[in-house]
Design a protein around this motif. Structure first.
Motif, short mmCIF file in Angstrom:
data_model
loop_
_atom_site.label_atom_id
_atom_site.label_comp_id
_atom_site.label_asym_id
_atom_site.label_seq_id
_atom_site.Cartn_x
_atom_site.Cartn_y
_atom_site.Cartn_z
N THR A 51 0.84 -1.19 0.00
CA THR A 51 0.00 0.00 0.00
C THR A 51 0.88 1.25 0.00
OG1 THR A 51 -0.09 0.08 2.41
CG2 THR A 51 -1.77 -1.23 1.30
N ARG A 52 0.25 2.39 -0.07
CA ARG A 52 0.99 3.64 -0.05
C ARG A 52 1.76 3.77 1.26
NH1 ARG A 52 -1.64 9.70 -0.79
NH2 ARG A 52 0.31 10.86 -0.75
N GLU A 53 1.15 3.31 2.36
CA GLU A 53 1.79 3.44 3.66
C GLU A 53 2.98 2.49 3.83
OE1 GLU A 53 -1.45 3.03 3.17
OE2 GLU A 53 -2.06 5.12 3.50
N VAL A 58 9.01 -1.12 2.79
CA VAL A 58 9.66 -2.20 2.04
C VAL A 58 10.88 -1.68 1.30
CG1 VAL A 58 7.55 -3.54 1.80
CG2 VAL A 58 8.11 -1.85 0.07
N GLN A 59 10.82 -0.43 0.86
CA GLN A 59 11.98 0.17 0.19
C GLN A 59 13.13 0.35 1.17
OE1 GLN A 59 11.78 4.30 -1.28
NE2 GLN A 59 12.12 3.47 -3.32
N HIS A 227 -8.00 3.19 -10.01
CA HIS A 227 -6.87 2.54 -9.36
C HIS A 227 -7.02 2.53 -7.84
CE1 HIS A 227 -2.54 1.98 -8.25
NE2 HIS A 227 -2.70 1.06 -9.17
N CYS A 228 -6.78 1.34 -7.24
CA CYS A 228 -6.94 1.18 -5.80
C CYS A 228 -5.75 1.75 -5.03
CB CYS A 228 -7.14 -0.29 -5.45
SG CYS A 228 -5.71 -1.34 -5.85
N GLY A 229 -4.65 2.09 -5.72
CA GLY A 229 -3.48 2.64 -5.05
C GLY A 229 -2.53 1.60 -4.53
N ASN A 230 -2.78 0.29 -4.84
CA ASN A 230 -1.93 -0.78 -4.34
C ASN A 230 -0.99 -1.31 -5.42
OD1 ASN A 230 -3.28 -0.67 -1.87
ND2 ASN A 230 -4.78 -2.21 -2.50
N ALA A 231 0.08 -1.91 -4.97
CA ALA A 231 0.99 -2.64 -5.85
C ALA A 231 1.14 -4.06 -5.29
CB ALA A 231 2.35 -1.95 -5.93
N ALA A 536 -3.20 -12.08 -2.37
CA ALA A 536 -2.02 -11.43 -1.80
C ALA A 536 -2.32 -10.95 -0.38
CB ALA A 536 -1.59 -10.27 -2.68
N SER A 537 -1.37 -11.18 0.51
CA SER A 537 -1.53 -10.72 1.89
C SER A 537 -1.06 -9.28 2.01
CB SER A 537 -0.72 -11.61 2.84
OG SER A 537 0.64 -11.64 2.46
N LYS A 538 -1.72 -8.53 2.85
CA LYS A 538 -1.43 -7.11 2.98
C LYS A 538 -0.21 -6.91 3.86
CE LYS A 538 -3.96 -2.77 3.42
NZ LYS A 538 -5.28 -2.15 3.73
N LEU A 539 0.75 -6.15 3.35
CA LEU A 539 1.98 -5.88 4.09
C LEU A 539 1.76 -4.67 4.97
CD1 LEU A 539 4.98 -6.74 4.32
CD2 LEU A 539 5.49 -4.99 2.63
#
Length: 544
Positions: A51-53, A58-59, A227-231, A536-539
């Motif tokens: 998500t955006r948050e 993760v980066q 777009h849901c804003g997710n990757a 996919a599980s949410k990070l």
């Protein structure tokens, strides 16, 4: 790229018309039925929703690994990761293979050691320095030196940064000095821009953060509209060919970002989708207003009153019966031709329109099962009510098998949706596999016929058992006696296993006997997963 973090109100909603909007493979969300999900043995890629948050988190984790391993500043670690498309393992492998110096030079990481008192030393005693870009004397406190050792005035640096960022080169802003390959320090870029160009600085920061998605082969934006804003990140270093489901509910192929389409390859699905859009609106018109050339089979439209027509290939033929003729004619006769002495029109049309009819044949079956899939998706809306009635009726019953009926129903629906989807997309696959020009040179006519018969036999078996499973799941079992409920339960259990095995065999046939035997690497397919497309599980976002 700027639109990815916009709210839904910033987009115009459009009806994509895809299967994914009607249902998902799992049949139910985990909280729709208060039971545990069946355990899957699938060991494929593990998908995570970014998500955006959580994107920054993760980066930062990848940056931390590189910084600790190579003892680098964050800026240099980011330059190396962007250069290696955020593939940490590949970065470490090249470090071992090429060495630190060669890898740094190639990526544009330069740490310059200047001599005290030189023009590159910001601490030298002169109160002003001449900028080599604007050729003006500038106070020493308005001069900025990069890691590469080159110094220019802040105004020249700022103008250089703005031009590069507006040109979309913000991830690789190189030094202004002639033939210098060094990447400018992101902290210097940020500090200079935030003084007077806040909007450009924010754009620069956003580009750096989103480079984790844009440049990373294991991460892709969810293709939902709006777009849901997710990757989605797939943690599989070897192969990112899979199908995943975002937490917004959209299921898509990670390889091509279109809707999930196995057992079609990405190339097959792209051609099929375009073909359906182009031909569905014209098939009826072509059938009604044209006739095929007896020589090249191209559709020919009659644009005059004479019954002698000519194709672009040069072949004249009779419009009334479709037979090839000579060219000499009058308004009532054609030399050397009589419709009564030639093959009937139906036989000629059947041979000539073979390609068109073949497409219609496969498209009609594809659409029929797609429509069935959409109708069956409504089962989950009524299934819970029927299960609740049954469990309430048998609340005081000690018959244990009835108590797990909801589990059986959920598993049956999951297998029904999954196998129906496989059956839908098996028809576009068969269309390309056993006809057209895609594999003509790779199979003989005899070999193609044998393989087509075997594949169609698998299709028929799968279709028959899917229809039986659908029929039992549609039953009003909440109105039946316990013995009848037990019978339906056993049928659903057995048929769920049967359709799963048939789907597995179909994929094995495609991967090994059809595509695999041709060694065709351009048509690889996503592996079969009996429990449905991986959700996919949410990070979760964590502090850096």
């Amino acid at each position: 790229m700027d639109d990815y973090w916009c709210s839904d109100d910033d987009y115009n909603c459009s009806d994509q018309g895809s299967i994914d909007e009607e249902y998902n493979d799992e049949g139910f969300n985990d909280d729709e039925l208060d039971i545990g999900s069946p355990v899957t043995t699938y060991n494929g890629p593990t998908a995570l929703v970014i998500t955006r948050e959580s994107l920054v988190a993760v980066q930062k984790e990848d940056l931390r690994r590189v910084m600790e391993m190579l003892s680098l500043r964050e800026h240099h670690a980011r330059v190396l990761l962007i250069h290696h498309r955020w593939d940490v393992e590949k970065l470490f492998a090249e470090y071992v293979e090429k060495g630190k110096s060669a890898m740094f030079t190639e990526a544009g990481v330069t740490c310059y050691e200047f001599e005290p008192g030189s023009n590159s030393d910001p601490s030298f005693s002169s109160s002003s320095v001449s900028c080599e870009i604007c050729i003006e004397d500038v106070p020493i406190n308005e001069i900025t030196r990069m890691d590469c050792g080159h110094s220019f005035c802040n105004d020249c640096w700022t103008s250089h940064f703005i031009v590069k960022i507006n040109d979309g080169q913000s991830k690789h802003i190189r030094c202004m000095a002639h033939k210098c390959n060094a990447i400018c320090d992101e902290s210097v870029v940020r500090n200079l821009l935030y003084k007077e160009h806040t909007g450009t600085a924010e754009k620069f920061d956003r580009f750096l953060i989103e480079s984790y998605i844009e440049d990373n082969k294991r991460v892709k934006w969810c293709p939902s509209v709006p777009h849901c804003g997710n990757a989605i990140r797939v943690d599989d270093q070897e192969d990112e060919l899979c199908e995943v489901e975002c937490c917004c509910g959209l299921q898509f192929c990670f390889g091509c970002s279109s809707e999930a389409h196995s057992p079609c390859s990405c190339l097959m699905w792209e051609i099929w989708s375009n073909k359906c859009k182009d031909e569905s609106a014209t098939v009826n018109w072509i059938t009604a207003h044209t006739k095929p050339c007896p020589k090249c089979s191209k559709p020919v439209e009659k644009n005059g009153g004479c019954n002698l027509v000519s194709c672009v290939c040069g072949q004249p033929f009779c419009w009334l019966c479709g037979a090839a003729t000579g060219r000499d004619h009058t308004w009532s006769t054609i030399t050397g031709h009589s419709c009564g002495r030639y093959q009937p029109q139906e036989k000629i049309a059947e041979l000539a329109k073979q390609k068109l009819y073949r497409y219609i044949h496969y498209h009609d079956r594809y659409k029929a099962h797609t429509d069935s899939l959409k109708l069956e998706s409504k089962l989950k809306e009524t299934m819970q009510d029927k299960v609740d009635v049954l469990e309430e009726r048998n609340m005081n019953d000690s018959n244990a098998p009835l108590r797990d009926y909801s589990w059986v129903v959920k598993d049956g629906l999951t297998r029904l949706f999954r196998s129906r989807r496989v059956l839908c997309h098996s028809y576009p696959f068969a269309y390309f596999m056993f006809g057209g020009e895609m594999f003509n040179e790779l199979m003989s006519e005899e070999e193609r016929e044998i393989k087509q018969n075997l594949f169609e036999d698998q299709q028929q078996q799968l279709e028959a058992n899917i229809e039986r499973l659908s029929k039992f799941l549609e039953e009003r079992f909440d109105r039946f006696e316990n013995d009848k409920v037990m019978e339906i339960r056993n049928q659903v259990t057995n048929l769920s296993i049967v359709v799963d095995n048939l789907c597995q065999k179909m994929f094995e046939c495609i991967e090994n006997d059809l595509l695999g035997s041709l060694h065709h690497h351009h048509h690889r397919i996503a592996p079969y997963r009996s429990k449905g497309i991986e959700r996919a599980s949410k990070l979760s976002a964590c502090s850096s």
